[in-house]
Motif scaffolding. Structure first.
Motif, PDB file in Angstrom:
ATOM      1  N   ASP A  44       0.914  -1.242   0.147  1.00 61.15           N
ATOM      2  CA  ASP A  44       0.028   0.146  -0.077  1.00 61.15           C
ATOM      3  C   ASP A  44       1.141   1.303  -0.026  1.00 61.15           C
ATOM      4  N   ARG A  45       0.569   2.544  -0.659  1.00 61.51           N
ATOM      5  CA  ARG A  45       1.236   3.457  -0.913  1.00 61.51           C
ATOM      6  C   ARG A  45       0.970   4.639   0.107  1.00 61.51           C
ATOM      7  N   GLN A  46       0.043   4.338   0.911  1.00 57.35           N
ATOM      8  CA  GLN A  46      -0.386   5.428   1.768  1.00 57.35           C
ATOM      9  C   GLN A  46       0.801   6.062   2.684  1.00 57.35           C
ATOM     10  N   GLU A  47       1.393   5.286   3.137  1.00 57.16           N
ATOM     11  CA  GLU A  47       2.592   5.442   4.161  1.00 57.16           C
ATOM     12  C   GLU A  47       3.447   6.124   3.250  1.00 57.16           C
ATOM     13  N   GLU A  48       3.788   5.516   1.910  1.00 57.54           N
ATOM     14  CA  GLU A  48       4.802   6.343   1.045  1.00 57.54           C
ATOM     15  C   GLU A  48       4.480   7.727   0.984  1.00 57.54           C
ATOM     16  N   HIS A  49       3.316   7.958   0.731  1.00 61.59           N
ATOM     17  CA  HIS A  49       2.723   9.504   0.341  1.00 61.59           C
ATOM     18  C   HIS A  49       2.872  10.179   1.835  1.00 61.59           C
ATOM     19  N   LEU A  50       2.299   9.768   2.967  1.00 65.47           N
ATOM     20  CA  LEU A  50       2.464  10.349   4.191  1.00 65.47           C
ATOM     21  C   LEU A  50       3.976  10.813   4.329  1.00 65.47           C
ATOM     22  N   LYS A  51       4.902   9.941   4.280  1.00 63.98           N
ATOM     23  CA  LYS A  51       6.413  10.173   4.557  1.00 63.98           C
ATOM     24  C   LYS A  51       6.763  11.373   3.896  1.00 63.98           C
ATOM     25  N   LEU A  52       6.113  11.802   2.518  1.00 71.35           N
ATOM     26  CA  LEU A  52       6.541  12.477   1.709  1.00 71.35           C
ATOM     27  C   LEU A  52       5.847  13.893   2.047  1.00 71.35           C
ATOM     28  N   PHE A  53       4.776  13.979   3.085  1.00 72.29           N
ATOM     29  CA  PHE A  53       3.785  14.800   3.215  1.00 72.29           C
ATOM     30  C   PHE A  53       2.846  15.136   2.292  1.00 72.29           C
ATOM     31  N   TYR A  54       2.681  14.114   1.397  1.00 69.78           N
ATOM     32  CA  TYR A  54       1.405  14.356   0.381  1.00 69.78           C
ATOM     33  C   TYR A  54       0.483  13.643   0.929  1.00 69.78           C
ATOM     34  N   MET A  55      -0.612  14.783   1.271  1.00 68.05           N
ATOM     35  CA  MET A  55      -1.645  14.264   2.229  1.00 68.05           C
ATOM     36  C   MET A  55      -2.917  14.167   1.465  1.00 68.05           C
ATOM     37  N   PRO A  56      -3.633  13.167   1.948  1.00 68.58           N
ATOM     38  CA  PRO A  56      -4.973  12.773   1.478  1.00 68.58           C
ATOM     39  C   PRO A  56      -6.021  14.137   0.984  1.00 68.58           C
ATOM     40  N   LYS A  57      -6.090  14.947   1.977  1.00 67.41           N
ATOM     41  CA  LYS A  57      -6.938  16.130   1.551  1.00 67.41           C
ATOM     42  C   LYS A  57      -6.516  17.055   0.286  1.00 67.41           C
TER      43      LYS A  57
END
Length: 339
Positions: free
Chosen positions: A250-263
């Motif tokens: 899953d790529r959610q953690e990858e994006h969170l670490k890059l501060f690329y947020m869901p909102k």
């Protein structure tokens, strides 16, 4: 509207909770408690009150749900405190220190007519949801074996730890993710084989585990290591008619670490075609097929949606008490077998 207060202002709260609880219109994050709220490394969320007054948080009648995001050794005491103040509780994983604590806190919540639940966000990992979709398509036929891997190459982590700690072990910290996925989908196994090790030697950090869950006609293996330079497939499923291999997680953690947020980012956590799993199978006419499977969209906010439905509308909890209790027992048993 469900109004939320957090205990803890570290990585758990800021990386794995706020990006999702702040992204739902039916949720309101009102207060975050920390001992030193002005010294945190994370930017403060707009419109949220930060405080070092725990009693004020607990006595705030508007707050209905307390989320405990602290070190595991304080989970039980904070949860009891919140329940004593009439609050529902969501607790980060691993839920409690022991299975005994888990049983006790669930019973206490029932006596108070309140809800307490473990934050099992990995049930909403894209790779897990996609694998379930493939299994349920029936194209694999009867399942024979399934492997789940949660690998890292972080040798610096176990190398920096010179002593064994049950509660800071790899199995406690990471096994709880995949163990819960197994239990949530397949239920309690008939038996479990444990292979839990300290690869750096006796008395060092637990940095490896391999658990085999046995069902009547199926074996599910949960494996993880800090020493995998190249990760094994996230999921590998074998049936009588086919196989499914999902290489990437899953790529959610990858994006969170890059501060690329869901909102504001509809592509948050979404797999690209190169991340899709490969399904290989024989159809009913014996014809061979090999195809990419478009990944399901993961969304950790669905844990909040679930508990919202339980608190506001009285719906049954998705994350069942018995599942959490069983997972705690498995983790405890695994650590006992390696010491």
């Amino acid at each position: 509207m469900l109004t939320i207060g957090y205990i803890g202002n570290g990585k758990s709260t800021n990386r794995y909770h706020l990006p999702f609880s702040l992204n739902r219109n039916h949720l309101k994050v009102k207060t975050i408690y920390a001992r030193n709220p002005d010294k945190g490394e994370w930017e403060k969320a707009p419109g949220v009150h930060y405080t070092d007054d725990l009693e004020a948080l607990m006595h705030d009648e508007e707050i209905q749900l307390i989320v405990v995001c602290t070190h595991i050794d304080s989970h039980y005491s904070y949860a009891i405190m919140a329940l004593d103040h009439g609050k529902h509780v969501l607790v980060e994983k691993p839920f409690m220190l022991t299975k005994e604590e888990a049983v006790s806190i669930f019973q206490y919540a029932k006596e108070k007519n309140l809800i307490i639940q473990c934050y099992q966000n990995r049930r909403y990992d894209s790779d897990f949801l996609t694998t379930k979709k493939v299994i349920e398509s029936g194209k694999l036929g009867d399942l024979l074996e399934m492997e789940m891997h949660y690998d890292y190459y972080r040798p610096e982590t176990p190398n920096s730890v010179s002593h064994f700690s049950k509660y800071n072990s790899y199995l406690y910290g990471h096994g709880v993710h995949t163990i819960d996925q197994v239990l949530s989908y397949f239920g309690k196994p008939d038996k479990i084989h444990y292979d839990v090790r300290q690869l750096l030697g006796p008395g060092r950090m637990n940095d490896y585990f391999d658990l085999d869950f046995y069902y009547p006609s199926l074996k599910v293996s949960v494996k993880s290591s800090y020493f995998r330079l190249k990760a094994r497939p996230s999921f590998a499923v074998y049936g009588k008619k086919g196989t499914f291999i999902k290489q990437t997680e899953d790529r959610q953690e990858e994006h969170l670490k890059l501060f690329y947020m869901p909102k504001g980012h509809p592509d948050f956590g979404v797999d690209l075609p190169e991340h899709y799993g490969i399904l290989t199978y024989l159809d009913d006419e014996g014809k061979y097929h090999e195809e990419k499977v478009v990944s399901e969209k993961g969304d950790y906010a669905r844990v909040y949606d679930d508990i919202y439905q339980s608190i506001v509308y009285g719906k049954e909890k998705v994350i069942q008490d018995e599942e959490t209790i069983t997972a705690m027992g498995i983790i405890e048993q695994g650590i006992e077998e390696c010491t």
